[in-house]
Design a protein around this motif. Structure first.
Motif, short mmCIF file in Angstrom:
data_model
loop_
_atom_site.label_atom_id
_atom_site.label_comp_id
_atom_site.label_asym_id
_atom_site.label_seq_id
_atom_site.Cartn_x
_atom_site.Cartn_y
_atom_site.Cartn_z
N GLY B 50 75.18 56.40 49.36
CA GLY B 50 75.54 56.61 50.65
C GLY B 50 76.60 55.84 51.16
N PRO B 51 77.40 56.17 52.15
CA PRO B 51 78.63 55.26 52.66
C PRO B 51 78.21 54.10 53.22
CG PRO B 51 78.40 57.38 53.89
CD PRO B 51 77.58 57.45 52.84
N ALA B 52 77.16 53.86 53.98
CA ALA B 52 76.28 52.93 54.59
C ALA B 52 76.36 51.62 53.62
CB ALA B 52 75.22 53.19 55.23
N SER B 53 76.01 51.86 52.33
CA SER B 53 75.70 50.89 51.24
C SER B 53 76.97 50.08 51.12
CB SER B 53 75.05 51.35 50.22
OG SER B 53 74.04 52.39 50.43
N LEU B 54 78.02 50.68 51.19
CA LEU B 54 79.29 49.98 50.74
C LEU B 54 79.52 48.78 51.82
CD1 LEU B 54 81.65 53.16 49.75
CD2 LEU B 54 80.04 51.62 48.19
N TYR B 55 79.16 49.11 52.93
CA TYR B 55 79.48 48.02 54.29
C TYR B 55 78.61 46.54 53.68
CZ TYR B 55 82.12 51.49 56.69
OH TYR B 55 82.99 52.28 57.22
N VAL B 56 77.84 46.65 52.85
CA VAL B 56 77.34 45.29 52.42
C VAL B 56 78.30 44.36 51.81
CG1 VAL B 56 75.31 44.18 51.08
CG2 VAL B 56 75.09 46.37 52.24
N TYR B 57 79.16 45.14 51.21
CA TYR B 57 80.30 44.37 50.19
C TYR B 57 81.77 44.45 50.71
CZ TYR B 57 76.34 45.04 47.16
OH TYR B 57 74.90 44.89 46.69
N VAL B 58 82.10 45.42 51.63
CA VAL B 58 83.29 45.50 52.13
C VAL B 58 83.22 45.78 53.44
CG1 VAL B 58 85.19 47.22 52.16
CG2 VAL B 58 84.29 46.68 50.05
N ARG B 59 84.16 44.83 54.40
CA ARG B 59 84.14 44.99 55.87
C ARG B 59 84.52 46.39 56.24
NH1 ARG B 59 85.12 39.87 58.37
NH2 ARG B 59 86.39 39.59 56.76
N ASN B 60 85.56 46.81 55.78
CA ASN B 60 86.06 48.16 56.44
C ASN B 60 87.16 48.54 55.59
OD1 ASN B 60 88.27 46.96 56.90
ND2 ASN B 60 87.90 45.90 59.00
N THR B 61 87.68 49.92 55.80
CA THR B 61 88.41 50.56 54.97
C THR B 61 89.93 49.93 54.60
OG1 THR B 61 87.62 52.66 55.79
CG2 THR B 61 89.50 52.76 54.49
N ASP B 62 90.14 49.03 55.57
CA ASP B 62 91.52 48.33 55.30
C ASP B 62 91.22 47.09 54.32
OD1 ASP B 62 92.90 49.77 57.08
OD2 ASP B 62 92.95 48.37 58.74
#
Lengths: 220, 220
Positions: B50-62
């Motif tokens: 899920g998209p939420a999981s990525l926020y552990v490794y990357v602050r945001n889209t930029d």
DNA sequence: ACCTGAACACCGTTCAAGT
DNA sequence: ACCTGAACACCGTTCAAGT
């Protein structure tokens, strides 16, 4: 008492949609809330209609943003009548950059969605006039205008978007911490790389551009 | 037969999420479908989470986009060992611009989200080295690097986004049709304003920038 | 011709809950 | 600590149907 209608409608009659009205509303939203909010849906809401209605007057979001920039270009101060041609050139360019810096996200989109309205043409004419009055050959002046406007736009665009402060800070750290054995030039120049106010650097950049345009012949 | 599982699972075991794996997947999507598809949701789908999981490794889209650029920077050819320092400088800059031109939307985001990875530092080091070897004073070289990289990035960024072809055409028409009485310089320079291949203009621009950097002293 | 409601196909990011 | 489902609050654009 305060809720008593003064006429059959509490609000003024809904004005007819026009391209001009749409652009005006878009500029108002830009000033109040920034370009990120200048969306078809938000604009439609402001104009009391649905988003689909706007597509009669505006091809897409990019075109809308370009129209907004053209509108703001009308507020840029014209070239001063007094002074050396270099000074006058730098003044116009600085005024243009300052306007864009008030709306960096618009500058970002101007880099892609080229303006072509009357105000943009007037700016090009002014720049050509000043370069020619300084004795710069016609071809160099023509190509140079592109370079100068691109620099102004790109400089403003750099300030757009989310966390550009944070990214800049990361670069600053990386430059300061670069080891001298693998990156001798960065280590020796770290201070110079990070020195100068934004104004000083912009001014130097315009001067360097003008000098470069003057001293570089166009091929053929 | 073709559907018979070879082990308990038909697909290879889902790899653990890492920042590196995320960036690699992002680069793959970029190459296959362009930056517009490099979104948190699309990426999560690709990584079977899920998209939420990525926020552990990357602050945001930029930040994700900046990491992708850093990755691609590793593919840019280093400076040639032979030739005049000006030629070598132009070659590195052209190679960098060419890479960005393959992903103009990435260039656009690089203008805002400053890279600060090892490959970007290596590029800065190379540019400083070449400018210094040409006798350009340290401060001018340092400020000049900024100017050169900004020009490369902005030039590529101009090719991003939707209908930049159409906008360019509108500007071409506006320049050709500008009346000589109100816009004498544009009328006299219309051909020059529109002349030259993109390659010729880029080459001239880099030469003009280098000349300007050489001939313009930093204040104080 | 102009305008619209509704739909299609998406977004980024957060949060409480799980392991 | 890491991962997730679900939700919140949005997007651009198209299309069939109305006036």
């Amino acid at each position: 008492m305060s809720t008593a209608p003064r006429s059959r409608r509490a609000r003024p009659a809904k004005p007819a949609l026009t391209r001009e009205g749409i652009v005006t509303a878009a500029v108002a939203i830009l000033r109040a809330e920034g370009l990120r909010k200048v969306t078809m849906r938000r604009l439609a809401q402001e104009l009391d209609t649905g988003p689909a209605s706007l597509y009669v007057y505006v091809r897409n979001t990019d075109e809308l943003h370009a129209a907004v920039l053209d509108e703001l270009l009308g507020t840029v101060a014209p070239a001063p009548a007094e002074g050396d041609w270099r000074e006058r050139l730098e003044k116009v360019l600085t005024a243009y950059t300052a306007m864009l810096l008030q709306h960096p996200s618009l500058a970002r989109s101007a880099l892609t969605a080229w303006p072509s309205g009357p105000n943009y043409l007037r700016l090009i004419e002014t720049l050509l006039d000043l370069l020619r009055s300084g004795g710069v050959p016609r071809e160099q002046a023509a190509w140079g205008v592109d370079l100068l406007l691109q620099h102004a736009t790109a400089t403003a665009a750099e300030h757009a978007g989310g966390d550009s402060q944070g990214d800049r800070q990361a670069l600053t750290r990386a430059l300061r911490e670069a080891p001298a054995d693998t990156h001798p030039h960065i280590a020796a120049s770290a201070d110079a790389l990070l020195s100068g106010t934004p104004e000083a650097r912009l001014s130097w950049a315009f001067q360097a551009l003008i000098n470069g345009i003057e001293h570089t012949a166009v091929p053929h």
